[in-house]
Design an enzyme around this catalytic site. Structure first.
Site, PDB file in Angstrom:
ATOM      1  N   ASP A  13     -26.106  30.888  -9.699  1.00  0.00           N
ATOM      2  CA  ASP A  13     -26.198  32.278  -9.263  1.00  0.00           C
ATOM      3  C   ASP A  13     -25.728  32.356  -7.815  1.00  0.00           C
ATOM      4  O   ASP A  13     -26.307  31.719  -6.931  1.00  0.00           O
ATOM      5  CB  ASP A  13     -27.651  32.754  -9.391  1.00  0.00           C
ATOM      6  CG  ASP A  13     -27.794  34.265  -9.299  1.00  0.00           C
ATOM      7  OD1 ASP A  13     -26.775  34.948  -9.115  1.00  0.00           O
ATOM      8  OD2 ASP A  13     -28.933  34.750  -9.420  1.00  0.00           O
ATOM      9  N   ASP A  71     -20.988  36.906 -10.793  1.00  0.00           N
ATOM     10  CA  ASP A  71     -21.667  36.022  -9.848  1.00  0.00           C
ATOM     11  C   ASP A  71     -22.690  35.078 -10.469  1.00  0.00           C
ATOM     12  O   ASP A  71     -23.406  34.390  -9.743  1.00  0.00           O
ATOM     13  CB  ASP A  71     -22.340  36.855  -8.754  1.00  0.00           C
ATOM     14  CG  ASP A  71     -23.402  37.792  -9.286  1.00  0.00           C
ATOM     15  OD1 ASP A  71     -23.423  38.036 -10.495  1.00  0.00           O
ATOM     16  OD2 ASP A  71     -24.212  38.284  -8.476  1.00  0.00           O
ATOM     17  N   GLU A  72     -22.778  35.021 -11.784  1.00  0.00           N
ATOM     18  CA  GLU A  72     -23.708  34.058 -12.377  1.00  0.00           C
ATOM     19  C   GLU A  72     -23.239  33.621 -13.750  1.00  0.00           C
ATOM     20  O   GLU A  72     -22.531  34.348 -14.453  1.00  0.00           O
ATOM     21  CB  GLU A  72     -25.133  34.616 -12.436  1.00  0.00           C
ATOM     22  CG  GLU A  72     -25.328  35.817 -13.316  1.00  0.00           C
ATOM     23  CD  GLU A  72     -26.793  36.229 -13.431  1.00  0.00           C
ATOM     24  OE1 GLU A  72     -27.678  35.363 -13.556  1.00  0.00           O
ATOM     25  OE2 GLU A  72     -27.049  37.444 -13.412  1.00  0.00           O
TER      26      GLU A  72
END
Length: 367
Positions: free
Chosen positions: A22, A116-117
């Site tokens: 993350d 983003d993850e």
């Protein structure tokens, strides 16, 4: 005497090795990286001082309680020095592809959740690194070297625990939940911290006397099913540290939506449109972040007596802009005016999602 690594305590070959990566305050961190004047200052990406919602907040802003999906007016009230920055999704997408390439050096089994993850299954990894902890360290170090950005990581034997673990050492850290630690780690956790349990479900659980993972684990499967339907089975097992969902590569989400319940029931068209706009912002942010577009727009209306009505419209080609999405939602609502009863909830969603680079819909994802 050397301390034992948690992954060596009780990790028989049958256990999977899952990493959840993350990025830390991704959009805001990119803006601070690219603009030195923003470093060390409270930054909100998206929204504006007058309207809209926050897409991401820097850690400096989070200290004031600013968070994603918060109305901009509220964020500014809580942090008067907050700096609003227009999002640059093309830049975020390009960096996300850089990061994805780093993941691919270690495993082809990558399940992106957003820009983003992502989850990575490294049970068998391409560099034959024995410990998932060391793979996570290598990935985070290379992300930092190539992008200048920090990432946090969670390592465990299933997806649920890996995601919990990545939150445990944020920002810029990592944490391992071994098979021996899993059940005990979950039992002390407040139910509101469980991924997949939102505020409404958490409140409902509290009303039933369920406040922690241990409280949930003490319930029967029949009780959980009776009170939480299909989700009851999932809650029953994750309270025991069990999650058999595989890491699924190349998933595409089928739909994305947002809804809100009002403290006071609404009846006027303009008031409802005003409430729908932040929901439309949220849906479109997801589309921009993932590069997916949809062809079916749906308006959800829940009346004061809890009756639910939905109205949908499909178009031949994917919705191309946020303004087009708002126009279609507004049209669906306008066709139903005047409504016969007061409205307690509105929702907006976009489905039949596909990549903006594809001509045909792809299969399977989730929000």
């Amino acid at each position: 005497m050397q301390p034992r690594d948690p992954e060596q305590d009780a990790a028989p070959p049958a256990h999977r090795k899952i990493i959840h990566i993350d990025m830390d305050a991704f959009y805001a961190s990119v803006e601070q990286r690219d603009n030195p004047d923003l470093r060390g200052k409270p930054v909100a990406v998206g929204g504006s001082k007058e309207r809209g919602v926050v897409a991401a907040a820097s850690y400096e802003a989070r200290k004031f309680g600013v968070r994603s999906a918060m109305p901009s007016v509220t964020a500014k009230r809580q942090c008067p020095d907050l700096i609003f920055v227009k999002p640059r999704f093309e830049v975020y997408k390009a960096i996300s592809l850089q990061i994805r390439a780093i993941f691919a050096e270690h495993t082809p089994i990558i399940e992106p959740l957003s820009l983003d993850e992502a989850y990575l299954d490294v049970t068998e990894n391409l560099q034959a690194i024995p410990l998932a902890r060391d793979i996570a360290l290598a990935i985070r170090a290379k992300i930092k070297a190539e992008t200048g950005l920090n990432a946090s990581a969670g390592i465990s034997y299933n997806k649920f625990l890996a995601k919990l673990a990545s939150d445990h050492r944020k920002p810029n850290g990592q944490f391992v939940i071994s098979p021996g630690m899993g059940p005990a780690f979950v039992e002390a956790l407040p139910v509101g911290k469980f991924h997949g349990i939102g505020p409404a479900t958490s409140t409902r659980m509290n009303a039933l006397g369920i406040f922690t993972g241990l409280d949930m684990r003490n319930q029967t499967l029949e009780f959980m099913n009776a009170n939480f339907g299909k989700s009851g089975v999932y809650y029953y097992w994750i309270s025991r540290g069990v999650d058999e969902r595989p890491v699924r590569a190349d998933r595409i989400r089928k739909s994305v939506g947002a809804e809100t319940t009002f403290s006071t029931d609404l009846i006027e068209f303009d008031a409802m449109i005003a409430e729908l706009r932040p929901l439309i912002d949220k849906v479109w942010r997801h589309c921009e972040a993932t590069g997916n577009r949809g062809r079916t727009v749906t308006l959800k209306i829940k009346f004061a007596d809890f009756e639910i009505m939905t109205r949908s419209r499909s178009v031949p080609s994917p919705v191309a802009s946020r303004d087009e999405l708002e126009s279609m939602i507004s049209s669906l609502l306008e066709c139903e005016m005047p409504l016969p009863k007061r409205v307690r909830l509105l929702g907006a969603s976009l489905s039949s999602l596909q990549s903006e680079n594809d001509s045909e819909p792809q299969l399977d994802f989730g929000l």
